[in-house]
Design an enzyme around this catalytic site. Structure first.
Site, short mmCIF file in Angstrom:
data_model
loop_
_atom_site.label_atom_id
_atom_site.label_comp_id
_atom_site.label_asym_id
_atom_site.label_seq_id
_atom_site.Cartn_x
_atom_site.Cartn_y
_atom_site.Cartn_z
N TYR A 17 82.23 85.60 64.04
CA TYR A 17 81.09 84.55 64.93
C TYR A 17 80.30 85.18 65.68
O TYR A 17 78.43 85.43 65.31
CB TYR A 17 82.08 83.87 66.16
CG TYR A 17 81.61 82.67 66.67
CD1 TYR A 17 81.30 81.41 66.53
CD2 TYR A 17 80.95 83.41 68.27
CE1 TYR A 17 80.59 80.67 67.10
CE2 TYR A 17 79.85 82.77 68.44
CZ TYR A 17 79.99 81.09 67.84
OH TYR A 17 79.10 80.65 69.48
N CYS A 18 79.94 86.18 66.17
CA CYS A 18 79.03 87.07 66.04
C CYS A 18 78.75 87.60 65.64
O CYS A 18 76.84 87.51 66.00
CB CYS A 18 79.47 87.91 67.90
SG CYS A 18 80.24 87.28 68.55
N GLU A 19 78.87 88.40 64.95
CA GLU A 19 78.23 88.59 63.54
C GLU A 19 76.91 87.90 62.77
O GLU A 19 75.92 87.93 62.89
CB GLU A 19 78.56 89.55 62.01
CG GLU A 19 78.17 90.43 60.84
CD GLU A 19 79.09 90.89 60.47
OE1 GLU A 19 79.17 90.65 58.85
OE2 GLU A 19 80.27 91.21 60.31
#
Length: 429
Positions: free
Chosen positions: A405-407
């Protein structure tokens, strides 16, 4: 489909209701599930994803594939709890995909408009407020830090580089570039490059009195001490403090590194002043209500002529305003009590509550996408060792989703990361 789906047979593992009560429980939300099904059809018609249901029914024409394993559960969670439900459905194994980052990247690129205006009213049903226990009182902040950073030093060592640095690295490619080809063997040098830039820009050298807010596992303090600085570094994590003290001693700089288990707010009102202050990806953890106090603390503790260096994850100001009162999946399961600032919000806090101004900015969001990719690959490859440490299948799915999700957020530009160098200009002195 083979790669990810074959690696995630844990999707069928039983969810421990004691450890994961809201993942184990399926909401009774048939009507909202029907609305969610209509929304899912709309999304698949607008963006490049395909949704595959049991029996072979497919909606969408191209793009990464979301495989729905348990449709009724998936749609009930999505309809009842929105994006939190979407995440919980993945944690429970109700849906899966071969290309988690690719799928989330497509969705993140269009996130503000995925829900049409006529359905925005649904947010009132799943836009829960963060629980009071997550508020960053002094006791609450300590609990929030323990829930993430005190999970296990051994866990973090499985996917971080040898420097044990848990923040965006700065690769050799320019900040405007995307270091997609970076390998894990480059990560430690890239982390040192990030640290050294902060130390250089804040003038850290022999005799510098340096304050670090947020110790991590001690790498920045060690590198500063090797320059001849005298470092005070503060953390709320007992496990991080223990390892940072051990690592500083092993590096031969223990006498120059004072690792304190305390809240940064406890430093206010003291006689201590510092020539430089650095803080790496810590301000995101304290919540918007404490940003004014945080910058006022920097101003109070910084000696005349000193510089402060912050590294922070940011989001666009309008998105921050739209989401600052929303309880998110990341807050619920990964970083309780946190909120990503915008650069505008930080500028306003500095102007309104300190004499400090931003003297230098460097943004390098694509480098964080590369950093996260390397962490995610390492975490996934060490699934067996993660299990040996006592972390169950649901935890592993939670963290795969968190890292992916962060990537995706950084890859699309929905999120950014920047270094800000602060000082008192003639106007603010």
């Amino acid at each position: 489909m083979t790669s990810t789906l074959s690696r995630t047979a844990d999707a069928d593992a039983a969810v421990d209701p004691g450890r994961w009560p809201d993942v184990a429980a399926v909401p009774a939300a048939r009507l909202r599930g029907t609305v969610a099904a209509a929304l899912l059809r709309r999304i698949a018609g607008r963006v490049a994803i395909r949704v595959v249901f049991p029996g072979g029914r497919v909606i969408g024409d191209t793009g990464p594939v979301l495989v729905v394993r348990r449709p009724e559960r998936f749609l009930a969670r999505l309809g009842a709890h929105g994006l939190i439900g979407f995440g919980e459905a993945y944690q429970a194994g109700d849906w899966d995909t071969e290309d988690l980052v690719g799928l989330l990247t497509v969705l993140a690129a269009d996130l503000p408009t995925l829900v049409p205006p006529r359905l925005q009213w649904l947010r009132r049903f799943h836009g829960a407020r963060a629980p009071g226990v997550d508020e960053n009182t002094r006791d609450g902040a300590r609990r929030n830090i323990e829930r993430h950073y005190d999970l296990s030093n051994d866990l973090f060592a499985l996917f971080l580089d040898p420097s044990m640095t848990y923040s965006a690295a700065l690769f050799e490619t320019p900040p405007s570039g995307a270091p997609d080809a970076a390998g894990f063997d480059e990560l430690e040098a890239a982390q040192h490059r990030k640290i050294d830039r902060l130390l250089d820009r804040t003038g850290v050298g022999p005799g510098t009195r340096l304050l670090e807010i947020g110790t991590g596992w001690g790498e920045l303090a060690i590198r500063a001490a090797r320059r001849g600085a005298h470092v005070v570094t503060v953390t709320l994590s007992r496990q991080q403090r223990a390892l940072a003290v051990e690592r500083a001693a092993a590096a031969g700089v223990g006498p120059r590194v004072d690792v304190r288990l305390c809240d940064y707010r406890e430093l206010r009102g003291s006689s201590e002043r510092f020539d430089a202050i650095v803080s790496v990806e810590m301000i995101e953890a304290i919540g918007a209500q404490l940003w004014p106090d945080y910058v006022a603390t920097l101003d109070e503790l910084l000696a005349p002529g000193g510089r402060a260096g912050l590294q922070t994850i940011t989001m666009a100001h309008e998105r921050m305003l739209a989401t600052r009162d929303t309880y998110t999946w990341i807050q619920k399961y990964v970083f309780p009590g946190g909120l990503l600032p915008s650069e505008t919000a930080l500028d306003e806090a500095l102007a309104g509550h300190s004499r400090l101004a931003v003297l230098d900015r460097c943004s390098f969001g694509p480098h964080y996408a590369a950093t996260l990719r390397l962490w995610r690959e390492r975490f996934t490859s060490h699934a067996g060792r993660v299990a040996e440490l006592g972390f169950d299948a649901t935890f592993q799915r939670t963290w795969r989703l968190y890292l992916a999700y962060c990537e995706a957020g950084f890859a699309t530009g929905y999120l950014d990361v920047c270094q800000l160098i602060l000082g008192r200009t003639e106007r603010t002195a």
